[in-house]
Motif scaffolding. Structure first.
Motif, PDB file in Angstrom:
ATOM      1  N   GLY A   1      87.809  82.790 -36.209  1.00 28.92           N
ATOM      2  CA  GLY A   1      88.640  82.760 -37.273  1.00 28.92           C
ATOM      3  C   GLY A   1      89.271  81.293 -36.954  1.00 28.92           C
ATOM      4  O   GLY A   1      89.160  80.479 -35.832  1.00 28.92           O
ATOM      5  N   GLU A   2      90.230  81.012 -37.962  1.00 27.22           N
ATOM      6  CA  GLU A   2      90.906  79.764 -37.774  1.00 27.22           C
ATOM      7  C   GLU A   2      91.693  79.590 -36.458  1.00 27.22           C
ATOM      8  O   GLU A   2      91.929  78.690 -35.988  1.00 27.22           O
ATOM      9  CB  GLU A   2      91.971  79.515 -38.948  1.00 27.22           C
ATOM     10  CG  GLU A   2      91.332  78.955 -40.350  1.00 27.22           C
ATOM     11  CD  GLU A   2      90.619  78.043 -40.160  1.00 27.22           C
ATOM     12  OE1 GLU A   2      90.904  76.913 -39.466  1.00 27.22           O
ATOM     13  OE2 GLU A   2      89.429  78.003 -40.823  1.00 27.22           O
ATOM     14  N   ARG A   3      92.485  80.916 -36.091  1.00 25.03           N
ATOM     15  CA  ARG A   3      93.078  80.774 -34.965  1.00 25.03           C
ATOM     16  C   ARG A   3      92.493  80.599 -33.641  1.00 25.03           C
ATOM     17  O   ARG A   3      92.802  79.523 -32.695  1.00 25.03           O
ATOM     18  CB  ARG A   3      93.753  82.176 -34.799  1.00 25.03           C
ATOM     19  CG  ARG A   3      94.590  82.460 -33.291  1.00 25.03           C
ATOM     20  CD  ARG A   3      94.986  83.673 -33.108  1.00 25.03           C
ATOM     21  NE  ARG A   3      93.934  84.741 -32.920  1.00 25.03           N
ATOM     22  CZ  ARG A   3      93.387  84.845 -31.515  1.00 25.03           C
ATOM     23  NH1 ARG A   3      93.754  84.220 -30.618  1.00 25.03           N
ATOM     24  NH2 ARG A   3      92.552  85.671 -31.681  1.00 25.03           N
ATOM     25  N   LEU A   4      91.249  81.107 -33.747  1.00 28.32           N
ATOM     26  CA  LEU A   4      90.341  80.685 -32.552  1.00 28.32           C
ATOM     27  C   LEU A   4      89.684  79.218 -32.579  1.00 28.32           C
ATOM     28  O   LEU A   4      89.367  78.566 -31.675  1.00 28.32           O
ATOM     29  CB  LEU A   4      89.127  81.898 -32.368  1.00 28.32           C
ATOM     30  CG  LEU A   4      89.553  83.341 -32.167  1.00 28.32           C
ATOM     31  CD1 LEU A   4      88.182  84.071 -32.212  1.00 28.32           C
ATOM     32  CD2 LEU A   4      90.213  83.408 -30.854  1.00 28.32           C
ATOM     33  N   ILE A   5      89.520  78.883 -33.932  1.00 27.39           N
ATOM     34  CA  ILE A   5      89.002  77.181 -33.994  1.00 27.39           C
ATOM     35  C   ILE A   5      90.304  76.389 -33.200  1.00 27.39           C
ATOM     36  O   ILE A   5      89.727  75.448 -32.577  1.00 27.39           O
ATOM     37  CB  ILE A   5      88.625  77.119 -35.242  1.00 27.39           C
ATOM     38  CG1 ILE A   5      87.565  77.830 -35.831  1.00 27.39           C
ATOM     39  CG2 ILE A   5      88.517  75.596 -35.540  1.00 27.39           C
ATOM     40  CD1 ILE A   5      87.372  77.566 -37.223  1.00 27.39           C
TER      41      ILE A   5
END
Length: 507
Positions: free
Chosen positions: A437-441
Motif C-alpha cells: 500500500g501507500e504506507r509501505l511504498i
C-alpha cells in the motif's frame, strides 16, 4: 427417543457444526425435516429410507422429526444423508453405540453405499480446529482427507460398514496420513519457457511480473505466442507451500473440481472463455460457490482476447484485484472467498490484429481501433502493472538451435527475488511488492531526485493516474530486487515506466 449426531455445513470455506437431532415417538406416521434444508437435503428422506432398509436394518414406522440445528443457517448439499441415517438408527435403538465427538459426512445411495461429496477438506479442517478428531467420510473422499494430520479419519464404503465401525472400531483402520512432498514430486507442468522462441522483452516482463506478483497485459498480433507465454507463467512461479496448497485445495473441493490426488499441487491456471458471465467469474448461484477468480487463487487467471469479454465481467475484477478476496452476497446468504491471483490478459492491438506491427499492414480505421480499445476501461487498465508489446517472431528465430532459458533457470531468479521480499515484509502482513500500500511504498521505495525527475516526465507524457504512478514504483522495486539492489536506481524506473507505454495511447 431423542438422538443427536454431529455433521458440518459450509459457509464459503468455513465449516460450521450442525447438530442432527432426531425424535421418534408414537403418533401418526410422518417424517418431518426442519432447520432450513435445501432441496437436496429434503430429498434425503427417500435416500435414507431405502439405504436403511437395503442395509438389513429397520426404518421406523412412527412419527419422525429431524432437526438440523442451528436453524438459522441454510443447510445445503447431500452430505447430510449419513448423519441423518445414523441419527434415526440411534433414536430407534438400533445403534446403541457411542457417537459423541464423531463427525459424519456422506451421501447415501439407495443400496446403502456411500458416495463422494464436495467440500470434505474445508469441513474437516474447520472441525479439527473446533476440537473434533474422529471423522467418518465416504471411501471416495479418502485421498482428500488423508492430508489432515492428527485426526482419525475413517473412509468407508457403506452404511453397513459405518454401523460395524461404531460397534467395533478395532476392526477398521483410519486413513493413512500422506506427505504433501511425496505427492508434489509426482506432478509436472506440460510446458516450458524454453519452448518459446524469441520474445526476449516479453519473457523479461513475465519474469518481473511473477517476481513481484504483478498483473500483466500482452498486446500483439495473432500467432505471436501470447497464449504460450501465459501458459508458461505457472512454471516460473515458486512452488506452493503445504499451507498454500491446502487453501487452494479447499476452494477446488467446494467447487467439486479435485483430482484423484485429493490435493492441488500445481498452481492453478484458469482461462475462462470470453463468453463467461459475471457470475461465472465471481461465483455465486443458488448455492454459493467460488467462481473463476477464486479458483485461480494462488495461481494465474488468464483472460485471452480481453476486449471480447463482457464489460460488466471485466469491471467486476476491479475490487478483487485490489482486495485479494471477494464477498458474494445472494438471497441464500453471503460468503467470502480468497482471490489472490495474478492476472494475465492478452489482446490484439486492433480488430485485424496488425496495428503497430513491424511486418504486417493494419486495415482498420482509426474509429474501429478506438472503439475496440475502449472496451477496456481506464480503471481496469490502471490495475495492470505491466503492459507489454509482443511482436511477430522472425522465421530464423523459430528454426534457431540457440538454447533458450528454461523455466527452471528463470524460476531460480524469481525465488531469489521473492526471498528478498519475504525478508522485507516479514512483519508487514504482505508477501510481494504488488501487495504494497501507500504506507509501505513510502517506507521501502524511496526515490532519488533523478528517479523522481524520470517519473515526473513519464507521468506527464503518458497522462498517468496516481495509481499508475504507484504501480510503476512497485514494478521498479521488483526490478531492483531482481538486481539485488537495495535502492531503486534510474534504470529501474526507466524499465518500469517502459511497461506503461500503452497508457499514452489510451488503449
Amino acid at each position: 427417543m431423542l438422538s443427536k449426531v454431529i455433521s458440518f455445513a459450509l459457509n464459503g470455506l468455513d465449516g460450521v457444526p450442525v447438530e442432527v437431532e432426531t425424535d421418534i415417538n408414537k403418533g401418526m406416521v410422518s417424517y418431518d425435516l426442519v432447520g432450513l434444508p435445501d432441496a437436496a437435503v429434503k430429498e434425503s428422506k427417500e435416500r435414507v429410507r431405502s439405504a436403511v432398509k437395503n442395509s438389513a436394518m429397520r426404518f421406523p414406522v412412527n412419527k419422525i422429526t429431524v432437526n438440523l440445528a442451528p436453524a438459522d443457517i441454510k443447510k445445503e448439499g447431500s452430505h447430510y444423508d449419513l448423519p441423518i441415517a445414523v441419527s434415526i438408527l440411534k433414536a430407534s435403538d438400533q445403534l446403541p453405540y457411542n457417537t459423541d465427538g464423531t463427525v459424519f459426512l456422506g451421501e447415501l445411495a439407495l443400496d446403502g453405499a456411500l458416495r463422494a461429496v464436495t467440500g470434505i477438506l474445508p469441513m474437516l479442517i474447520s472441525a479439527k480446529a473446533r476440537g473434533f478428531t474422529r471423522f467418518i467420510v465416504p471411501a471416495a473422499n479418502a485421498n482428500e482427507a488423508s492430508f489432515i494430520e492428527g485426526a482419525k479419519v475413517y473412509a468407508l464404503k457403506s452404511l453397513s460398514e459405518v454401523v460395524a465401525l461404531l460397534s467395533d472400531e478395532s476392526s477398521f483402520s483410519p486413513v493413512a496420513h500422506r506427505s504433501y512432498d511425496s505427492v508434489k514430486r509426482e506432478r509436472r507442468y506440460d510446458t516450458d519457457l524454453s519452448l518459446v522462441k524469441g520474445q526476449r522483452v516479453a519473457k523479461r516482463a513475465l519474469e518481473i511480473a511473477v517476481a513481484g506478483g504483478h498483473n500483466i497485459l500482452l498486446v500483439g498480433p495473432p500467432g505471436t505466442g501470447k497464449t504460450m507465454l501465459a501458459r508458461c507463467i505457472p512454471t516460473i512461479m515458486p512452488d506452493m507451500t503445504f499451507e498454500e496448497a491446502l487453501e487452494v485445495t479447499k476452494i477446488h473441493s467446494v467447487a467439486g473440481e479435485l483430482s484423484e490426488d485429493g490435493i492441488v499441487t500445481l498452481r492453478p491456471f484458469r482461462t475462462p472463455h470470453h463468453t463467461a458471465t459475471t457470475a461465472s467469474l465471481c461465483g455465486g448461484g443458488s448455492r454459493v460457490r467460488p467462481g473463476e477468480i477464486s479458483k485461480a487463487h494462488g495461481g494465474v487467471l488468464f483472460l485471452d482476447e480481453l476486449p471480447e469479454y463482457p464489460r460488466s465481467a471485466l469491471e467486476a475484477l476491479r475490487q478483487p484485484l485490489e482486495d485479494r478476496k471477494i464477498t458474494i452476497t445472494r438471497a441464500g446468504g453471503a460468503a467470502t472467498f480468497p482471490a489472490d491471483f495474478m492476472l494475465c490478459a492478452s489482446m490484439n492491438p486492433c480488430p485485424c490484429g496488425n496495428y503497430g506491427s513491424s511486418e504486417l499492414t493494419c486495415t482498420c480505421t482509426p474509429m474501429q481501433i478506438k472503439r475496440y480499445r475502449s472496451k477496456i476501461s481506464g480503471p481496469l487498465l490502471d490495475r495492470i502493472d505491466l503492459q507489454v508489446e509482443v511482436d511477430s517472431v522472425k522465421y530464423d528465430d523459430l528454426i534457431s538451435d540457440g538454447a533458450e532459458e528454461t523455466s527452471a533457470q528463470v524460476k531460480q531468479r524469481v525465488e531469489a527475488a521473492r526471498a528478498v521480499q519475504r525478508e522485507r515484509f516479514f512483519e508487514e502482513g504482505v508477501r510481494t511488492n504488488a501487495n504494497m500500500g501507500e504506507r509501505l511504498i513510502k517506507k521501502y521505495c524511496s526515490l532519488s531526485r533523478e528517479c523522481e525527475d524520470i517519473l515526473r516526465r513519464a507521468f506527464e507524457s503518458l497522462h498517468l493516474s496516481a495509481r499508475a504512478r504507484s504501480r510503476i514504483i512497485k514494478v521498479a522495486r521488483t526490478i531492483a530486487d531482481l538486481d539485488f539492489s537495495s535502492e531503486i536506481c534510474p534504470r529501474h524506473i526507466l524499465e518500469a515506466a517502459s511497461y506503461r507505454s500503452f497508457d499514452g495511447e489510451n488503449i
